[in-house]
Design a protein around this motif. Structure first.
Motif, mmCIF file in Angstrom:
data_model
loop_
_atom_site.group_PDB
_atom_site.id
_atom_site.type_symbol
_atom_site.label_atom_id
_atom_site.label_comp_id
_atom_site.label_asym_id
_atom_site.label_seq_id
_atom_site.Cartn_x
_atom_site.Cartn_y
_atom_site.Cartn_z
ATOM 1 N N VAL A 1 0.851 -1.189 0.000
ATOM 2 C CA VAL A 1 0.000 0.000 0.000
ATOM 3 C C VAL A 1 0.887 1.239 0.000
ATOM 4 C CG1 VAL A 1 -1.770 1.291 1.228
ATOM 5 C CG2 VAL A 1 -1.838 -1.208 1.238
ATOM 6 N N LYS A 2 0.738 2.059 -1.025
ATOM 7 C CA LYS A 2 1.464 3.323 -1.115
ATOM 8 C C LYS A 2 0.512 4.451 -0.713
ATOM 9 C CE LYS A 2 4.981 1.211 -3.102
ATOM 10 N NZ LYS A 2 6.287 1.028 -2.443
ATOM 11 N N GLU A 3 1.073 5.532 -0.220
ATOM 12 C CA GLU A 3 0.226 6.653 0.197
ATOM 13 C C GLU A 3 0.627 7.936 -0.514
ATOM 14 O OE1 GLU A 3 -1.710 8.551 4.245
ATOM 15 O OE2 GLU A 3 0.355 7.815 4.339
ATOM 16 N N VAL A 4 -0.384 8.678 -0.947
ATOM 17 C CA VAL A 4 -0.161 10.032 -1.466
ATOM 18 C C VAL A 4 -0.980 10.980 -0.597
ATOM 19 C CG1 VAL A 4 0.424 9.441 -3.845
ATOM 20 C CG2 VAL A 4 -1.971 9.618 -3.201
ATOM 21 N N ARG A 5 -0.363 12.106 -0.219
ATOM 22 C CA ARG A 5 -1.009 13.040 0.707
ATOM 23 C C ARG A 5 -1.297 14.378 0.040
ATOM 24 N NH1 ARG A 5 0.454 12.818 6.914
ATOM 25 N NH2 ARG A 5 -0.016 10.629 7.298
ATOM 26 N N PHE A 6 -2.448 14.907 0.389
ATOM 27 C CA PHE A 6 -2.869 16.206 -0.125
ATOM 28 C C PHE A 6 -3.297 17.088 1.048
ATOM 29 C CE2 PHE A 6 -3.820 12.956 -3.262
ATOM 30 C CZ PHE A 6 -3.363 13.495 -4.453
ATOM 31 N N HIS A 7 -3.524 18.355 0.745
ATOM 32 C CA HIS A 7 -4.159 19.291 1.671
ATOM 33 C C HIS A 7 -5.399 19.837 0.976
ATOM 34 C CE1 HIS A 7 -0.796 19.093 4.442
ATOM 35 N NE2 HIS A 7 0.025 19.250 3.416
ATOM 36 N N PRO A 8 -6.357 20.346 1.703
ATOM 37 C CA PRO A 8 -7.581 20.816 1.042
ATOM 38 C C PRO A 8 -7.333 21.916 0.016
ATOM 39 C CG PRO A 8 -7.509 21.518 3.345
ATOM 40 C CD PRO A 8 -6.437 20.507 3.168
ATOM 41 N N ASN A 9 -6.206 22.649 0.167
ATOM 42 C CA ASN A 9 -5.887 23.729 -0.773
ATOM 43 C C ASN A 9 -4.745 23.357 -1.717
ATOM 44 O OD1 ASN A 9 -3.952 23.656 1.173
ATOM 45 N ND2 ASN A 9 -3.795 25.877 1.464
ATOM 46 N N THR A 10 -4.536 22.055 -1.941
ATOM 47 C CA THR A 10 -3.485 21.606 -2.863
ATOM 48 C C THR A 10 -3.703 22.231 -4.239
ATOM 49 O OG1 THR A 10 -3.149 19.498 -1.716
ATOM 50 C CG2 THR A 10 -2.500 19.587 -4.026
ATOM 51 N N ASP A 11 -2.635 22.844 -4.794
ATOM 52 C CA ASP A 11 -2.794 23.501 -6.097
ATOM 53 C C ASP A 11 -2.783 22.474 -7.231
ATOM 54 O OD1 ASP A 11 -0.105 22.880 -6.805
ATOM 55 O OD2 ASP A 11 0.606 24.684 -5.794
ATOM 56 N N THR A 12 -3.119 22.937 -8.423
ATOM 57 C CA THR A 12 -3.276 22.048 -9.580
ATOM 58 C C THR A 12 -1.985 21.307 -9.915
ATOM 59 O OG1 THR A 12 -4.983 23.493 -10.498
ATOM 60 C CG2 THR A 12 -3.942 21.932 -12.007
ATOM 61 N N HIS A 13 -0.856 22.018 -9.887
ATOM 62 C CA HIS A 13 0.424 21.397 -10.235
ATOM 63 C C HIS A 13 0.764 20.269 -9.264
ATOM 64 C CE1 HIS A 13 4.852 20.984 -10.100
ATOM 65 N NE2 HIS A 13 4.749 21.113 -11.416
ATOM 66 N N ASP A 14 0.617 20.528 -7.973
ATOM 67 C CA ASP A 14 0.919 19.516 -6.954
ATOM 68 C C ASP A 14 -0.053 18.341 -7.056
ATOM 69 O OD1 ASP A 14 2.490 18.568 -4.886
ATOM 70 O OD2 ASP A 14 1.176 19.379 -3.330
ATOM 71 N N PHE A 15 -1.322 18.656 -7.329
ATOM 72 C CA PHE A 15 -2.329 17.600 -7.483
ATOM 73 C C PHE A 15 -1.958 16.679 -8.645
ATOM 74 C CE2 PHE A 15 -6.048 15.948 -9.669
ATOM 75 C CZ PHE A 15 -6.732 15.305 -8.645
#
Length: 222
Positions: A90-104
Motif C-alpha cells: 500500500v502506497k500513500e499520497v497526501r494532499f491538503h484541502p488547498n493543494t494547487d493544480t500542479h501539486d495535485f
C-alpha cells in the motif's frame, strides 16, 4: 504407500482417512465416488498415496498421488502465493484541502504509476489546524482524484474522515490497466510510424533537391 502414523500433517493420508467413501480425482481428471477401502487398495496397487484434499465436501475429495511430490507442489504454490502477496503493498499520497493544480497532478501521476505496478494506494487529505472546516474541499479533491484514476483503479468504498485525515483506498483494476497499456502502446507505435514517414519524406525531398541541383549544374556546364 507410505505409513504416516504418528506424523503431523495438515492433510489426512491413507489410513488416516476414516470416512466410509470418498470422491477420487483420477489421473485423467475424471472423478469417481469409491469406498474408502477400495480407493486405498487402488492407491496401494499404483504405489501411491490417497490424500484427502477437501475434507468438508460430501463425500470428501481425495487424490491418488505420491505424497512427497504432492507436498512439494503444495509448498511451491504456497511460496508463490506469499511472493505475490509480498510484492503488492500500500502506497500513500497526501494532499491538503488547498493543494494547487500542479501539486495535485504530480501526486496523481505518482498514484497512477503505483497502481499500474499492482500496488494499492491510500489517498489522504490532511487538515492542519483550522483547515478542518474545509472538509467539503477535501471530499471534492478526492472525487477529482477518483475521476483521474478511473482508467487504472477503483475506490474500495467511500472516503472516510478520521480525526483530521480524510482518506480513501484505491485498488488496481487489472483489466483497465491492460487495456490502457495496450492503448498507450498503439498510440506510441502510431507516433513512431508517423515520425518515420515524416523522416522518409524529408529525406526524399532532400534527395530530389540534390538531384535537381545536379541536373541544373550539368545543364549549365553543357
Amino acid at each position: 504407500m507410505k505409513n504416516l502414523a504418528g506424523k503431523k500433517s495438515k492433510f489426512r493420508v491413507n489410513n488416516m482417512i476414516h470416512v466410509p467413501e470418498v470422491r477420487v480425482i483420477l489421473g485423467d481428471g475424471h472423478q469417481q465416488i469409491m469406498k474408502t477401502q477400495e480407493a486405498l487398495r487402488q492407491a496401494q496397487k499404483e504405489g501411491l498415496d490417497l490424500i484427502e484434499i477437501q475434507p468438508n465436501a460430501k463425500p470428501p475429495v481425495c487424490r491418488i498421488v505420491d505424497y512427497g511430490k504432492f507436498l512439494y507442489e503444495q509448498d511451491k504454490r504456497d511460496k508463490e502465493q506469499k511472493k505475490k502477496q509480498k510484492a503488492s503493498s500500500v502506497k500513500e499520497v497526501r494532499f491538503h484541502p488547498n493543494t494547487d493544480t500542479h501539486d495535485f497532478d504530480f501526486k496523481a501521476a505518482h498514484a497512477e504509476e503505483f497502481l499500474k505496478k499492482g500496488d494499492k494506494v491510500r489517498a489522504t487529505v490532511v487538515f492542519l489546524g483550522r483547515s478542518i472546516i474545509y472538509t467539503d474541499q477535501g471530499y471534492a479533491l478526492l472525487e477529482r482524484l477518483s475521476e483521474r484514476l478511473s482508467s487504472v483503479a477503483k475506490p474500495e468504498g467511500p472516503a472516510k474522515l478520521e480525526g483530521k485525515n480524510l482518506y480513501v483506498f484505491y485498488a488496481p483494476d487489472k483489466a483497465k490497466i491492460v487495456a490502457l497499456e495496450r492503448k498507450e502502446k498503439q498510440e506510441k507505435d502510431a507516433e513512431q510510424k508517423l515520425l518515420a514517414a515524416e523522416r522518409e519524406e524529408r529525406l526524399k525531398k532532400m534527395k530530389d533537391a540534390e538531384e535537381k541541383r545536379n541536373a541544373e549544374q550539368e545543364s549549365s556546364n553543357s
